[in-house]
Design an enzyme around this catalytic site. Sequence first.
Site, PDB file in Angstrom:
ATOM      1  N   GLU A  71       0.806  -0.949  -0.028  1.00 48.80           N
ATOM      2  CA  GLU A  71      -0.004  -0.233  -0.056  1.00 48.80           C
ATOM      3  C   GLU A  71       1.059   1.139  -0.634  1.00 48.80           C
ATOM      4  O   GLU A  71       1.724   1.270   0.781  1.00 48.80           O
ATOM      5  CB  GLU A  71      -1.047  -0.090   1.449  1.00 48.80           C
ATOM      6  CG  GLU A  71      -2.352  -0.762   1.601  1.00 48.80           C
ATOM      7  CD  GLU A  71      -1.982  -1.962   2.275  1.00 48.80           C
ATOM      8  OE1 GLU A  71      -0.849  -2.058   2.949  1.00 48.80           O
ATOM      9  OE2 GLU A  71      -2.646  -2.954   1.647  1.00 48.80           O
ATOM     10  N   TYR A  82       7.936   2.199  -7.759  1.00 47.26           N
ATOM     11  CA  TYR A  82       6.947   0.743  -8.244  1.00 47.26           C
ATOM     12  C   TYR A  82       6.486   0.942  -9.186  1.00 47.26           C
ATOM     13  O   TYR A  82       6.615  -0.806  -9.623  1.00 47.26           O
ATOM     14  CB  TYR A  82       5.794   1.084  -6.628  1.00 47.26           C
ATOM     15  CG  TYR A  82       5.839   0.463  -5.436  1.00 47.26           C
ATOM     16  CD1 TYR A  82       7.333   0.155  -5.052  1.00 47.26           C
ATOM     17  CD2 TYR A  82       5.490   1.854  -4.630  1.00 47.26           C
ATOM     18  CE1 TYR A  82       7.490   0.400  -3.758  1.00 47.26           C
ATOM     19  CE2 TYR A  82       5.250   2.039  -3.527  1.00 47.26           C
ATOM     20  CZ  TYR A  82       6.624   1.644  -3.082  1.00 47.26           C
ATOM     21  OH  TYR A  82       7.546   1.272  -1.328  1.00 47.26           O
TER      22      TYR A  82
HETATM   23  C1  COA Z   1      10.357   7.068  -1.963  1.00 48.99           C
HETATM   24  C2  COA Z   1      11.656   6.929  -1.795  1.00 48.99           C
HETATM   25  C3  COA Z   1      11.986   5.364  -1.091  1.00 48.99           C
HETATM   26  C4  COA Z   1      12.457   5.830  -2.936  1.00 48.99           C
HETATM   27  O1  COA Z   1      14.474   5.978  -3.343  1.00 48.99           O
HETATM   28  P1  COA Z   1      15.448   6.659  -3.563  1.00 48.99           P
HETATM   29  O2  COA Z   1      16.423   6.208  -3.600  1.00 48.99           O
HETATM   30  O3  COA Z   1      15.640   8.722  -4.092  1.00 48.99           O
HETATM   31  O4  COA Z   1      15.220   6.227  -5.267  1.00 48.99           O
HETATM   32  P2  COA Z   1      15.546   5.261  -6.676  1.00 48.99           P
HETATM   33  O5  COA Z   1      17.331   6.293  -7.069  1.00 48.99           O
HETATM   34  O6  COA Z   1      15.850   4.273  -5.710  1.00 48.99           O
HETATM   35  O7  COA Z   1      14.953   5.939  -7.391  1.00 48.99           O
HETATM   36  C5  COA Z   1      14.430   5.274  -8.211  1.00 48.99           C
HETATM   37  C6  COA Z   1      12.634   5.541  -8.684  1.00 48.99           C
HETATM   38  O8  COA Z   1      12.209   6.307  -8.215  1.00 48.99           O
HETATM   39  C7  COA Z   1      11.871   7.434  -8.576  1.00 48.99           C
HETATM   40  N1  COA Z   1      11.318   8.502  -7.918  1.00 48.99           N
HETATM   41  C8  COA Z   1      12.831   8.669  -7.123  1.00 48.99           C
HETATM   42  N2  COA Z   1      12.986   9.877  -6.899  1.00 48.99           N
HETATM   43  C9  COA Z   1      11.883  10.774  -7.305  1.00 48.99           C
HETATM   44  C10 COA Z   1      11.680  12.185  -7.559  1.00 48.99           C
HETATM   45  N3  COA Z   1      12.139  13.144  -7.118  1.00 48.99           N
HETATM   46  N4  COA Z   1      10.589  12.531  -8.459  1.00 48.99           N
HETATM   47  C11 COA Z   1       9.055  11.441  -9.149  1.00 48.99           C
HETATM   48  N5  COA Z   1       9.908  10.425  -8.514  1.00 48.99           N
HETATM   49  C12 COA Z   1      11.005   9.707  -8.761  1.00 48.99           C
HETATM   50  C13 COA Z   1      11.832   7.802  -9.972  1.00 48.99           C
HETATM   51  O9  COA Z   1      10.717   6.048 -10.874  1.00 48.99           O
HETATM   52  C14 COA Z   1      12.883   6.360 -10.062  1.00 48.99           C
HETATM   53  O10 COA Z   1      13.161   6.428 -10.809  1.00 48.99           O
HETATM   54  P3  COA Z   1      14.306   6.668 -11.944  1.00 48.99           P
HETATM   55  O11 COA Z   1      15.821   6.986 -11.367  1.00 48.99           O
HETATM   56  O12 COA Z   1      14.810   5.788 -13.508  1.00 48.99           O
HETATM   57  O13 COA Z   1      13.807   8.166 -12.751  1.00 48.99           O
HETATM   58  C15 COA Z   1      12.552   7.817  -1.012  1.00 48.99           C
HETATM   59  O14 COA Z   1      11.629   9.237  -1.417  1.00 48.99           O
HETATM   60  C16 COA Z   1      11.825   7.988   0.284  1.00 48.99           C
HETATM   61  O15 COA Z   1      12.433   7.118   1.006  1.00 48.99           O
HETATM   62  N6  COA Z   1      10.875   8.462   0.537  1.00 48.99           N
HETATM   63  C17 COA Z   1      10.874   8.694   2.479  1.00 48.99           C
HETATM   64  C18 COA Z   1       9.978   6.955   2.779  1.00 48.99           C
HETATM   65  C19 COA Z   1       8.208   6.299   1.563  1.00 48.99           C
HETATM   66  O16 COA Z   1       8.059   7.411   1.222  1.00 48.99           O
HETATM   67  N7  COA Z   1       8.760   4.861   1.327  1.00 48.99           N
HETATM   68  C20 COA Z   1       7.637   4.686   0.316  1.00 48.99           C
HETATM   69  C21 COA Z   1       6.528   4.470   1.227  1.00 48.99           C
HETATM   70  S1  COA Z   1       5.502   3.569   0.393  1.00 48.99           S
END
Ligand code: COA
Length: 166
Positions: free
Chosen positions: A108, A120
């Site tokens: 979720e 995702y």
């Molecule tokens: C969501 C989260 C886990 C992503 O972590 P991250 O290490 O920065 O993500 P990644 O660098 O591996 O990026 C993976 C993908 O996420 C998406 N993404 C990451 N940052 C993004 C941004 N600023 N805007 C849009 N999409 C984004 C993209 O699809 C990206 O793929 P791409 O690099 O090919 O475009 C991080 O922002 C986080 O910890 N957020 C707070 C906690 C949270 O919301 N967790 C999810 C709960 S369900």
Amino acid sequence: MQEFVIRQMEHKDIDDILQIEELSYGAHHWSRDSFLIELNNKISSYKCILNSENKCVGYMGIWKIIDEAHVTNLSIHPDWRNKKLAQRLLLASLDECYREKIKYITLEVRVSNQKAINLYEKFGFKSLGLRKKYYQDNNEDALIMWSENIFDKKYKELYDRIKRDL
Ligand SMILES: CC(C)(COP(=O)(O)OP(=O)(O)OC[C@H]1O[C@@H](n2cnc3c(N)ncnc32)[C@H](O)[C@@H]1OP(=O)(O)O)[C@@H](O)C(=O)NCCC(=O)NCCS
């Protein structure tokens, strides 16, 4: 390029994790007890990603129930975001599912959390509908997402492509 290591979460990681929790979720973050319970939960598997200083800069948890995995948490420290660490953690959890013949992954996510939804969707997760007012802090709806069968040829090709591009 900086080296990162992924391993199973340990008690000693919890201080780093609580800091990431607070920065990611504010007042509504998980408590120390929640993580202690999860570390003793037989169906749970939590992974940490460590930087070169051995600090946990992100983590991901799943519950494994028969042939299905449910993502319980995925967070990256704000200073370490956009470095593909979440993708590495997802790949490591997928590897575990492949090893243990777990076919489906569900989760979720808040409907407002577009970053996570993008992530995702990149991993082939599809929307299954909404759980209305799922989040108690602000009554926000949850989007239910699932992977379809990760053993399908098409999914395996997606997994291979993401792994190659990292
Ligand atoms: C969501 C989260 C886990 C992503 O972590 P991250 O290490 O920065 O993500 P990644 O660098 O591996 O990026 C993976 C993908 O996420 C998406 N993404 C990451 N940052 C993004 C941004 N600023 N805007 C849009 N999409 C984004 C993209 O699809 C990206 O793929 P791409 O690099 O090919 O475009 C991080 O922002 C986080 O910890 N957020 C707070 C906690 C949270 O919301 N967790 C999810 C709960 S369900």
